[in-house]
Design a protein around this motif. Structure first.
Motif, PDB file in Angstrom:
ATOM      1  N   TRP A 127       1.775  -6.834   0.426  1.00  0.00           N
ATOM      2  CA  TRP A 127       0.386  -6.375   0.422  1.00  0.00           C
ATOM      3  C   TRP A 127       0.029  -5.988  -1.014  1.00  0.00           C
ATOM      4  O   TRP A 127       0.814  -5.311  -1.694  1.00  0.00           O
ATOM      5  CB  TRP A 127       0.186  -5.159   1.324  1.00  0.00           C
ATOM      6  N   PHE A 128      -1.140  -6.401  -1.423  1.00  0.00           N
ATOM      7  CA  PHE A 128      -1.665  -6.076  -2.741  1.00  0.00           C
ATOM      8  C   PHE A 128      -3.087  -5.536  -2.561  1.00  0.00           C
ATOM      9  O   PHE A 128      -3.705  -5.732  -1.528  1.00  0.00           O
ATOM     10  CB  PHE A 128      -1.694  -7.320  -3.636  1.00  0.00           C
ATOM     11  N   ARG A 129      -3.589  -4.897  -3.593  1.00  0.00           N
ATOM     12  CA  ARG A 129      -4.987  -4.456  -3.548  1.00  0.00           C
ATOM     13  C   ARG A 129      -5.619  -4.615  -4.913  1.00  0.00           C
ATOM     14  O   ARG A 129      -4.938  -4.577  -5.939  1.00  0.00           O
ATOM     15  CB  ARG A 129      -5.082  -3.016  -3.065  1.00  0.00           C
ATOM     16  N   GLN A 130      -6.940  -4.786  -4.877  1.00  0.00           N
ATOM     17  CA  GLN A 130      -7.675  -4.953  -6.130  1.00  0.00           C
ATOM     18  C   GLN A 130      -8.979  -4.177  -6.043  1.00  0.00           C
ATOM     19  O   GLN A 130      -9.834  -4.472  -5.196  1.00  0.00           O
ATOM     20  CB  GLN A 130      -7.947  -6.431  -6.405  1.00  0.00           C
ATOM     21  N   GLU A 176      -2.951  -5.106  -7.777  1.00  0.00           N
ATOM     22  CA  GLU A 176      -1.709  -4.358  -7.880  1.00  0.00           C
ATOM     23  C   GLU A 176      -0.916  -4.427  -6.590  1.00  0.00           C
ATOM     24  O   GLU A 176      -1.463  -4.523  -5.487  1.00  0.00           O
ATOM     25  CB  GLU A 176      -1.990  -2.891  -8.243  1.00  0.00           C
ATOM     26  N   TRP A 177       0.382  -4.349  -6.756  1.00  0.00           N
ATOM     27  CA  TRP A 177       1.288  -4.395  -5.618  1.00  0.00           C
ATOM     28  C   TRP A 177       1.252  -3.078  -4.857  1.00  0.00           C
ATOM     29  O   TRP A 177       1.248  -2.003  -5.457  1.00  0.00           O
ATOM     30  CB  TRP A 177       2.707  -4.680  -6.114  1.00  0.00           C
ATOM     31  N   VAL A 178       1.243  -3.187  -3.524  1.00  0.00           N
ATOM     32  CA  VAL A 178       1.202  -2.011  -2.658  1.00  0.00           C
ATOM     33  C   VAL A 178       2.532  -1.842  -1.925  1.00  0.00           C
ATOM     34  O   VAL A 178       3.152  -0.779  -1.950  1.00  0.00           O
ATOM     35  CB  VAL A 178       0.054  -2.133  -1.635  1.00  0.00           C
ATOM     36  N   SER A 179       2.968  -2.926  -1.261  1.00  0.00           N
ATOM     37  CA  SER A 179       4.143  -2.822  -0.409  1.00  0.00           C
ATOM     38  C   SER A 179       4.658  -4.217  -0.092  1.00  0.00           C
ATOM     39  O   SER A 179       3.894  -5.195  -0.154  1.00  0.00           O
ATOM     40  CB  SER A 179       3.770  -2.088   0.890  1.00  0.00           C
ATOM     41  N   TYR A 204       9.481  -1.808   1.169  1.00  0.00           N
ATOM     42  CA  TYR A 204       9.377  -1.325  -0.197  1.00  0.00           C
ATOM     43  C   TYR A 204       7.930  -0.905  -0.464  1.00  0.00           C
ATOM     44  O   TYR A 204       7.001  -1.538   0.032  1.00  0.00           O
ATOM     45  CB  TYR A 204       9.789  -2.418  -1.189  1.00  0.00           C
ATOM     46  N   TYR A 205       7.770   0.148  -1.282  1.00  0.00           N
ATOM     47  CA  TYR A 205       6.443   0.691  -1.539  1.00  0.00           C
ATOM     48  C   TYR A 205       6.267   1.042  -3.011  1.00  0.00           C
ATOM     49  O   TYR A 205       7.217   1.436  -3.682  1.00  0.00           O
ATOM     50  CB  TYR A 205       6.232   1.967  -0.717  1.00  0.00           C
ATOM     51  N   ALA A 206       5.024   0.940  -3.461  1.00  0.00           N
ATOM     52  CA  ALA A 206       4.697   1.483  -4.766  1.00  0.00           C
ATOM     53  C   ALA A 206       4.944   2.992  -4.718  1.00  0.00           C
ATOM     54  O   ALA A 206       4.628   3.648  -3.714  1.00  0.00           O
ATOM     55  CB  ALA A 206       3.243   1.189  -5.105  1.00  0.00           C
ATOM     56  N   ASP A 207       5.500   3.524  -5.784  1.00  0.00           N
ATOM     57  CA  ASP A 207       5.891   4.940  -5.795  1.00  0.00           C
ATOM     58  C   ASP A 207       4.734   5.871  -5.429  1.00  0.00           C
ATOM     59  O   ASP A 207       4.917   6.865  -4.722  1.00  0.00           O
ATOM     60  CB  ASP A 207       6.430   5.322  -7.183  1.00  0.00           C
ATOM     61  N   SER A 208       3.548   5.547  -5.888  1.00  0.00           N
ATOM     62  CA  SER A 208       2.401   6.428  -5.673  1.00  0.00           C
ATOM     63  C   SER A 208       1.939   6.435  -4.217  1.00  0.00           C
ATOM     64  O   SER A 208       1.148   7.298  -3.821  1.00  0.00           O
ATOM     65  CB  SER A 208       1.239   6.009  -6.569  1.00  0.00           C
ATOM     66  N   THR A 257      -9.721   2.879  -2.313  1.00  0.00           N
ATOM     67  CA  THR A 257     -10.775   1.892  -2.110  1.00  0.00           C
ATOM     68  C   THR A 257     -10.483   0.622  -2.893  1.00  0.00           C
ATOM     69  O   THR A 257     -10.269   0.662  -4.102  1.00  0.00           O
ATOM     70  CB  THR A 257     -12.136   2.462  -2.535  1.00  0.00           C
ATOM     71  N   ALA A 258     -10.457  -0.510  -2.199  1.00  0.00           N
ATOM     72  CA  ALA A 258     -10.119  -1.794  -2.815  1.00  0.00           C
ATOM     73  C   ALA A 258     -10.208  -2.890  -1.764  1.00  0.00           C
ATOM     74  O   ALA A 258     -10.331  -2.609  -0.565  1.00  0.00           O
ATOM     75  CB  ALA A 258      -8.707  -1.755  -3.393  1.00  0.00           C
ATOM     76  N   VAL A 259     -10.127  -4.115  -2.228  1.00  0.00           N
ATOM     77  CA  VAL A 259      -9.895  -5.234  -1.319  1.00  0.00           C
ATOM     78  C   VAL A 259      -8.388  -5.396  -1.191  1.00  0.00           C
ATOM     79  O   VAL A 259      -7.681  -5.468  -2.199  1.00  0.00           O
ATOM     80  CB  VAL A 259     -10.531  -6.533  -1.838  1.00  0.00           C
ATOM     81  N   TYR A 260      -7.917  -5.427   0.025  1.00  0.00           N
ATOM     82  CA  TYR A 260      -6.493  -5.533   0.297  1.00  0.00           C
ATOM     83  C   TYR A 260      -6.161  -6.967   0.713  1.00  0.00           C
ATOM     84  O   TYR A 260      -6.842  -7.545   1.572  1.00  0.00           O
ATOM     85  CB  TYR A 260      -6.085  -4.553   1.394  1.00  0.00           C
TER      86      TYR A 260
END
Length: 127
Positions: free
Chosen positions: A35-38, A45-48, A58-62, A90-93
């Motif tokens: 999953w990514f979001r923009q 950016e990478w999410v998971s 796996y997950y982004a640390d934040s 808030t983003a497009v996923y």
């Protein structure tokens, strides 16, 4: 091969959403799914990610502790459960799959490793 993302919408801060990524034309168990979001004006950016075969997550640390990725074999669908949402979420996923069959565990953080992309689903967190 097709990925269809859905489940986005408008939610208040602190709320939850569950995104779905349905796969058509292949069995996603054997492919790395991400999953990514923009957000507007920002890079994607990478999410998971969930790995092929073993389904390690796996997950982004934040985002650790707020987002959960999972896979339903029967529905050939990957989910992203998002809790305690913030305006900055808030983003497009987008969901994505790499293009190679893996009998073992593979996962990727880099968006260039993914060959197939869903159409994106808008998530807006606002009061």
């Amino acid at each position: 091969v097709q990925l269809q993302a859905s489940g986005g919408g408008l939610v208040q801060p602190g709320g939850s959403l569950r995104l779905s990524c349905a796969a058509f034309g292949f069995t996603l168990d054997y492919y790395a799914i991400g999953w990514f979001r923009q957000a507007p004006g920002k890079e994607r950016e990478w999410v998971s990610s969930i790995s092929s075969s073993e389904g390690n997550t796996y997950y982004a640390d934040s985002l650790k502790g707020r987002f959960t990725i999972s896979r339903d074999k029967a529905k050939n669908t990957v989910y992203l459960q998002m809790n305690s949402l913030k305006p900055e979420d808030t983003a497009v996923y987008y969901c994505a799959a790499d293009g190679s069959y893996h009998a073992s565990s593979r996962w990727y953080r880099d968006k260039t490793e993914y060959d197939y992309w869903g159409q994106g689903t808008q998530v807006t967190v606002s009061s």
